[in-house]
Design an enzyme around this catalytic site. Structure first.
Site, PDB file in Angstrom:
ATOM      1  N   HIS A 102      45.350  79.476  79.856  1.00  0.00           N
ATOM      2  CA  HIS A 102      44.857  79.363  78.483  1.00  0.00           C
ATOM      3  C   HIS A 102      43.478  78.731  78.469  1.00  0.00           C
ATOM      4  CE1 HIS A 102      46.865  75.523  79.330  1.00  0.00           C
ATOM      5  NE2 HIS A 102      46.011  74.979  78.499  1.00  0.00           N
ATOM      6  N   HIS A 104      40.786  76.501  75.869  1.00  0.00           N
ATOM      7  CA  HIS A 104      40.640  75.689  74.661  1.00  0.00           C
ATOM      8  C   HIS A 104      39.312  76.028  73.988  1.00  0.00           C
ATOM      9  CE1 HIS A 104      43.635  72.418  75.731  1.00  0.00           C
ATOM     10  NE2 HIS A 104      43.443  72.969  76.920  1.00  0.00           N
TER      11      HIS A 104
HETATM   12  P1  5GP Z   1      46.212  71.826  79.105  1.00  0.00           P
HETATM   13  O1  5GP Z   1      47.369  72.440  79.838  1.00  0.00           O
HETATM   14  O2  5GP Z   1      44.980  72.650  79.106  1.00  0.00           O
HETATM   15  O3  5GP Z   1      45.963  70.426  79.601  1.00  0.00           O
HETATM   16  O4  5GP Z   1      46.593  71.627  77.581  1.00  0.00           O
HETATM   17  C1  5GP Z   1      47.677  72.170  76.943  1.00  0.00           C
HETATM   18  C2  5GP Z   1      47.422  72.040  75.456  1.00  0.00           C
HETATM   19  O5  5GP Z   1      48.542  72.549  74.778  1.00  0.00           O
HETATM   20  C3  5GP Z   1      47.197  70.602  74.961  1.00  0.00           C
HETATM   21  O6  5GP Z   1      45.933  70.545  74.304  1.00  0.00           O
HETATM   22  C4  5GP Z   1      48.347  70.360  73.996  1.00  0.00           C
HETATM   23  O7  5GP Z   1      47.930  69.643  72.867  1.00  0.00           O
HETATM   24  C5  5GP Z   1      48.793  71.763  73.641  1.00  0.00           C
HETATM   25  N1  5GP Z   1      50.206  71.893  73.379  1.00  0.00           N
HETATM   26  C6  5GP Z   1      51.232  71.320  74.074  1.00  0.00           C
HETATM   27  N2  5GP Z   1      52.413  71.723  73.563  1.00  0.00           N
HETATM   28  C7  5GP Z   1      52.135  72.555  72.545  1.00  0.00           C
HETATM   29  C8  5GP Z   1      52.971  73.301  71.641  1.00  0.00           C
HETATM   30  O8  5GP Z   1      54.195  73.262  71.672  1.00  0.00           O
HETATM   31  N3  5GP Z   1      52.329  74.071  70.720  1.00  0.00           N
HETATM   32  C9  5GP Z   1      50.970  74.139  70.650  1.00  0.00           C
HETATM   33  N4  5GP Z   1      50.443  74.919  69.706  1.00  0.00           N
HETATM   34  N5  5GP Z   1      50.163  73.458  71.483  1.00  0.00           N
HETATM   35  C10 5GP Z   1      50.735  72.671  72.415  1.00  0.00           C
END
Ligand code: 5GP
Length: 138
Positions: A102, A104
């Site tokens: 993913h 951001h």
């Molecule tokens: P990363 O894996 O890039 O560190 O971040 C994962 C992102 O997913 C984080 O910014 C967190 O806030 C977001 N996130 C975690 N769980 C959920 C969820 O259940 N729903 C949504 N919409 N975002 C989520």
């Protein structure tokens, strides 16, 4: 490291968990981050399964980057942000917490510090409104 289909984004893609969806096509699902670092923080989730950028098929990346650009422009326009930060983490030590590819898109506002990565949960009504506003600019 192998891909684990029990991650939360895979569950959202399968419709097992709800999300504030902005857009969806055969390449990706775009949704609001529920722990946003700024107003309008959204995520572009690849439909193709990979842990992150490192194990992604280059053809998937070729298809998803134009959508990332579209979402960045739409989020900036919808929120009147002054800039947009694009972030993508690979493995836990680099800051990755959900192991499904993913990107951001984080709008940045003059004089407003970004919140912490994975900080406080946003209001659901506000996220639904932002999802609609960003979708309208896509
Ligand atoms: P990363 O894996 O890039 O560190 O971040 C994962 C992102 O997913 C984080 O910014 C967190 O806030 C977001 N996130 C975690 N769980 C959920 C969820 O259940 N729903 C949504 N919409 N975002 C989520």
């Amino acid at each position: 490291m192998t891909y684990d289909p029990s991650n939360i984004f895979a569950k959202i893609l399968r419709g097992e968990i709800p999300a504030h969806k902005v857009f969806e096509d055969n390449v990706a699902l775009v949704m609001m981050d529920i722990f946003p670092q700024s107003r309008g923080h959204c995520l572009i989730i690849s439909k193709a399964a990979s842990r992150n950028l490192l194990d992604a098929d280059p053809t998937v990346l070729s298809a998803i980057i134009p959508l990332v650009q579209r979402v960045a422009k739409a989020a900036k326009a919808a929120t009147n942000a002054d800039g947009v930060r694009l972030v993508q983490f690979n493995e836990a030590l680099a800051g990755q917490t959900v192991f499904h590819l993913h990107f951001h898109v984080i709008p940045v506002y003059e004089g407003v510090a970004l919140g912490d990565h994975g900080g406080g949960q946003a209001d659901s009504v506000e996220l639904a409104e932002l999802a609609q506003q960003i979708a309208a600019h896509l």
